[in-house]
Structure formats: C-alpha cells, structure tokens
Design a protein around this motif. Structure first.
Motif, mmCIF file in Angstrom:
data_model
loop_
_atom_site.group_PDB
_atom_site.id
_atom_site.type_symbol
_atom_site.label_atom_id
_atom_site.label_comp_id
_atom_site.label_asym_id
_atom_site.label_seq_id
_atom_site.Cartn_x
_atom_site.Cartn_y
_atom_site.Cartn_z
ATOM 1 N N VAL A 161 -5.002 -2.574 -3.467
ATOM 2 C CA VAL A 161 -4.866 -1.800 -2.067
ATOM 3 C C VAL A 161 -6.585 -1.818 -1.606
ATOM 4 C CG1 VAL A 161 -4.641 0.527 -1.382
ATOM 5 C CG2 VAL A 161 -2.817 -0.782 -2.647
ATOM 6 N N ARG A 179 -7.912 -4.537 0.047
ATOM 7 C CA ARG A 179 -7.261 -4.962 1.357
ATOM 8 C C ARG A 179 -6.360 -6.110 1.114
ATOM 9 N NH1 ARG A 179 -10.444 -2.285 5.586
ATOM 10 N NH2 ARG A 179 -8.519 -2.879 6.667
ATOM 11 N N PHE A 180 -5.766 -6.425 -0.142
ATOM 12 C CA PHE A 180 -4.686 -7.210 -0.088
ATOM 13 C C PHE A 180 -3.563 -7.195 0.465
ATOM 14 C CE2 PHE A 180 -6.148 -8.849 -4.729
ATOM 15 C CZ PHE A 180 -7.396 -9.111 -4.432
ATOM 16 N N ASP A 181 -2.889 -8.097 0.879
ATOM 17 C CA ASP A 181 -1.629 -7.787 1.685
ATOM 18 C C ASP A 181 -0.331 -7.194 0.642
ATOM 19 O OD1 ASP A 181 -0.213 -9.995 0.266
ATOM 20 O OD2 ASP A 181 -0.986 -11.225 1.848
ATOM 21 N N LEU A 182 0.857 -7.123 1.046
ATOM 22 C CA LEU A 182 1.854 -6.671 0.066
ATOM 23 C C LEU A 182 2.177 -7.154 -1.059
ATOM 24 C CD1 LEU A 182 4.059 -4.573 -0.775
ATOM 25 C CD2 LEU A 182 5.538 -5.790 1.053
ATOM 26 N N PHE A 183 2.217 -8.456 -0.815
ATOM 27 C CA PHE A 183 2.513 -9.117 -1.996
ATOM 28 C C PHE A 183 1.600 -9.454 -2.762
ATOM 29 C CE2 PHE A 183 3.966 -13.046 -4.191
ATOM 30 C CZ PHE A 183 5.159 -12.670 -4.335
ATOM 31 N N GLY A 184 0.173 -9.450 -2.380
ATOM 32 C CA GLY A 184 -0.930 -9.775 -3.285
ATOM 33 C C GLY A 184 -0.901 -8.722 -3.954
ATOM 34 N N VAL A 234 1.713 -8.893 -6.834
ATOM 35 C CA VAL A 234 1.097 -9.961 -7.912
ATOM 36 C C VAL A 234 0.064 -9.459 -8.625
ATOM 37 C CG1 VAL A 234 0.317 -12.184 -7.988
ATOM 38 C CG2 VAL A 234 2.027 -11.931 -6.577
ATOM 39 N N LEU A 235 -0.847 -8.882 -8.069
ATOM 40 C CA LEU A 235 -2.230 -8.410 -9.041
ATOM 41 C C LEU A 235 -1.759 -7.235 -9.821
ATOM 42 C CD1 LEU A 235 -5.120 -8.838 -9.495
ATOM 43 C CD2 LEU A 235 -5.904 -6.867 -7.693
ATOM 44 N N PHE A 245 1.400 0.908 -4.167
ATOM 45 C CA PHE A 245 1.346 0.438 -2.829
ATOM 46 C C PHE A 245 1.645 1.586 -1.803
ATOM 47 C CE2 PHE A 245 2.647 -1.613 1.392
ATOM 48 C CZ PHE A 245 1.318 -2.415 1.342
#
Lengths: 216, 216, 216
Positions: free
Chosen positions: B35, B38-43, B46-47, B88
């Motif tokens: 978060v 600034r990764f997207d929701l799926f990133g 996954v992380l 998230f």
C-alpha cells in the motif's frame, strides 16, 4: 584397513575436503563483503553462511537431494561459521590484499561448479543439464550474496572477467572426463579449468563478444 | 471426546493457530508495504501472500516437505489473502500507528522462527541446522518481501534492531527446550525470546559489534 | 497406429509444444533484455536460459517434481539456448519492433501460467493453490530475469498493464475448465484469457484500484 578399501575412502575424503574448502572460501568472501558493508557481527556471519551454503543448496534442490547436504551434515555449517568468524576477526588484514575477495570467490566458484557437475552426473543428466547445474551451483552462492548485500550481481556483464563462463567450462570439463577418470580427478581438473580461465581473463587474454544495438 | 485425545488435539491446534497468526501477521506487513509503495490491489494481495507463505515455503523446502504446507492446506492461503485484504481495506488507519508494520513483522518473525526450528528438529537436524533453518524460516518471508518491493533487506545491518539474531536466538530456545517441553510450549517460549530481544534492542539495550576497516 | 492412441498422443504433444513455445518465448525476452543491458554473449545466453526455465523450476519445486523437468528432459534447455542465441544474433532487428519484448513476455506468461495450473491440479491442489501456483509459474521467470538484470520487477505496480493478475485469471480459467475439457483445451483457454487481459489493459480498458494513504 584393507588395500581394497583405500581407494574409495580417499576418493570420498578428497571430494569432501574440496567441498569444505569451497564452503570456507565462499564463507570468507561473503563475510568480507559484509564487513566492508558495515554489517554487524551477526549480519556478517549470516551473509558468510548463506553465501557458503547457497551453491550447495541450489545443487541439492536441482538434483532432488532434500534436505540439502549442509543440513544433513553439520560439518558444512560449522566450516561456514568458522570461515565467516575468521573473516570478521582478521577482516582488515585480509582486506589489505587487493584481490583477497576475488581469490576466495574464484576458489568457491571452481569447487562448487565441479561438485554441482558431479551431482548432476550422478542423477543421470545429459551434457547440457550437467553444465547448467554445475554453473548454477558455482555462481548461486555469489548471486545470493550480491542480492542480499544489494550489490549488482556482476557475473553477467564483466566481460573482462569470465565468471559464469568459467564455471560452465569447468562443469563441461567434469562431464567430458567423468567416464575416463575418478570423480575426484574430474572435479580437480574442472576446478583447474575454472581457475585458469579466470586468470587468463584477468590478464585480458580472453574476452566475450557483446552485441551492440543500433544507436547505443 | 476422550480425555486421552485431549492433549494431542490441543497441541496440534495450538501449533496450527500460532502458524496461522504468523501467516496473517506477515501478510499484513507485506500488504501494508505494498500500500505504501502504491501497488495496485492485486499487487498488494500478491505481495502480502508471498510474504506470508515465503517463510513456510523455505522451511518446507529445506526440510524436504514438498509440496509445501501452504499448498497442501488451503487455510494458509485464505488466511494470507484475508490478512492482505484487511490491510488494503484499513491501510490508512493501520498506518497511523507508527510501529504497526514493525509489530506485525516481529510477530511473523517470532512464529516462523519457532515453527522452522520445530520442522528441523522433526527431521533430525543438529543444533546448528535447527538454528539456521529456524532463522531462515523467520527472515525468509521478509527478505522476499523486501526484494520484490525493491527495498534493501534491512536485516543485515540494523544493528540497533536485532532481527536475524533474534530469530536465531528463538530457534536456539526451541532446540534447547524441545526435549523437556511440548512442541507448543517450546515454540511459544522461542517466540517470546524473539519478541523480548526485538523489544530490548529497540530500547537501545542490546547492540552487536561492527568490524571497522582501516580508513573507514 | 490405432485410432485409440491418437488422442492421448496429440494431447501430450500439444501440451509439450505449448511448453516449448513458452520456453523459447521467455528465453528471447530474457536474452533481448541482456542484449539491451550490454551483457556479453555468455551473459545473454545465461539470462535467456534462466528466464526460460525459471517458471518451470518454480512450478516443479512447488509441486514436488524434482529434479525439475528442464533437467530431466534436455529438449527444454536446448530450446532455451536456441531462443537465446537467436535473440543475440538478430537482436537489433527484433529490437526495432517496439513491442517485441512485451509480446514474447506475454506468450511465456500465458503458457507457463497454464502449465503451472495443470501441474497443481495434477497433485490435487484446491482452487486457491492452483491459482497461486499457476501465477507464480507464470511470473517467476520474469521476476528472476528482472532481479538478475537489476531491473525493478514491474509486475507489482504496473496497474495500467495487468500482469500477475492476468496470470492468475488464466490459472483460474484452467481450474474452472479442467473437469469439463482436456488439459490441452484448458491450458489453451487459460492462455487466451491471459493474452486477452494483457491486450485489454494495454488499451486502457481494464485498471485495478490503488489504495491511497493520507497525505500521499
């Protein structure tokens, strides 16, 4: 002890000693990098140990030998720990010699490339698999060391210093000899090829081509 | 239910609950970092999941338990997914607390170091192997998280914050106790040692030496 | 040859051809990145091969198939080597086409996500395990490529270009279809879903949410 038992014991002991020298060499190379990076005592020991057992762990994982040898036989972890502790204790003296890191690195590379190749031959891989597994066993510890220390793994573009190429040539040597010589002799010859290629490339006598892109 | 069956069920359930708490904790630590990056929701998911199952995957690979537990038992992946989704959803509230990330990280570290040590004891490793496998299980998820998020893995040089050292001490505690206590008690004591060392080092009461090189 | 033997032979051959296309595609994507990074010949070949076999190695390690397929069957390493050599030889021509790298990357992603999902189904994993194993098989080669080339693995935050999400959707497709279709059909459909999602996201028609933190 019977004469008949002499040869196999020597063989096995010889391979084991080569392996342990490789472990200590890589441990020192990892620990010295940790000292240079100002890691704390434990960080130095961990980086040394991970570097030392990384190549063998890759070799054993690829050839399906789990748990890896360094966990089954504690001698390896002790050797890695002692090598790392020596590097921490005598760090500044070892660092005075300009090429110390490089010498230990080459020794580890040479010995693990050979033992990885022999492991791959033992499970019946073909020539390309033997070269690939030997090369990865040789360069694996160093790549893990560089990734954790946040150094760029140099092995890919140091065209003036054959590294992965040398490991692959050493593994190929082991494969070419393995039907005609003992495993110890094969591994020794493979290690000699790695050291020779590293030395020749440091003198500038061997270089690999680079592909140029238009405009670059 | 018979009295005789009570103890083993409690034991197994206890270890499993500790493991799942560790998974959720590491998932939140990974997802919160995502978060913040600034990764997207799926990133983010996954992380979080990779961080959560990384330590266990290393533990199971080292001890030869394939496929790893998190794939054999889907509860672990669901726990990782739920922990990541919570992070998230409530990201900004969790981030308000300054040390949130660090608290979850310590919890995961403590629990995986213990379960890695128990896994290593179960396959008959010696003391050094148990410490090494426990430490790698503890720090593995965080290292994978930091590498993917392109953060420098801090565990090596944060001498003011014992991290890998704490995981190793926790694993050593499990090994020292395992002949005298149940696995649950050993793991709980090991986790307590990890948390205590982390806390002491945050207060500045425990530090590790750094080797200085001449001229540095 | 009997009519009865026709279907299974076609099936197996079909899956194998898809796998080999994925290997060549990822090898070219890795080798082209190596050319662009000015790696030497051997570095280009190694980066190509490691990228090509990385996804399959992760798939086989996760599903407990050791040694991994690419070592048991040398065809895969030869395919990786030939793909890498082609990329080195024709580098500048391939690089002229703006999206060449991306096309090969998508092909490898699509094919490995599918084969990883099928491998996971074969060992009896549940839906979440199949999606996770398929996704990691798809993105694993690219992550290893980016880490070695010291590029930031872009898969986590390129919200304008679904990548890991596309691999997960492809693996999910394989899982949804596997009871109703042949493995070849399932994998083909999964690959089509990956390619479609990648294409839609490049056109800007599909985006994932990003969580914003207060003050950022």
């Amino acid at each position: 002890m019977h004469e008949l038992q002499w040869t196999p014991i020597t063989l096995e002991t010889g391979l084991r000693i080569l392996d342990l020298i490789g472990v200590v060499a890589f441990a020192m190379s990892g620990a010295l990098l940790g000292v240079r990076k100002r890691f704390d005592l434990f960080g130095v020991l961990v980086l040394g140990c991970v570097t030392a057992v990384g190549g063998g762990a890759i070799r054993d994982t690829l050839t399906g030998q789990t748990p890896p040898l360094f966990l089954r036989d504690e001698t390896y972890l002790w050797a890695a720990l002692i090598g790392s502790a020596l590097a921490f204790a005598f760090g500044e003296r070892l660092a005075r010699f300009e090429r110390t890191l490089s010498v230990f690195d080459t020794a580890g590379l040479a010995l693990f490339a050979g033992s990885g190749a022999i492991g791959a031959i033992n499970i019946g891989l073909g020539p390309l698999g033997v070269v690939f597994a030997g090369m990865l066993s040789g360069v694996g510890g160093g790549i893990i060391r560089d990734l954790i220390a946040n150094e760029v793994p140099e092995i890919m573009y140091r065209r003036d210093q054959l590294y992965a190429t040398a490991a692959a040539a050493g593994a190929l040597t082991v494969w070419l000899l393995h039907a005609h010589a003992t495993p110890f002799q094969s591994q020794f010859a493979g290690a000699a090829v790695v050291v020779a290629l590293r030395w020749l490339s440091r003198r500038g006598w061997v270089k690999l081509p680079v592909r140029r892109l238009p405009g670059s």
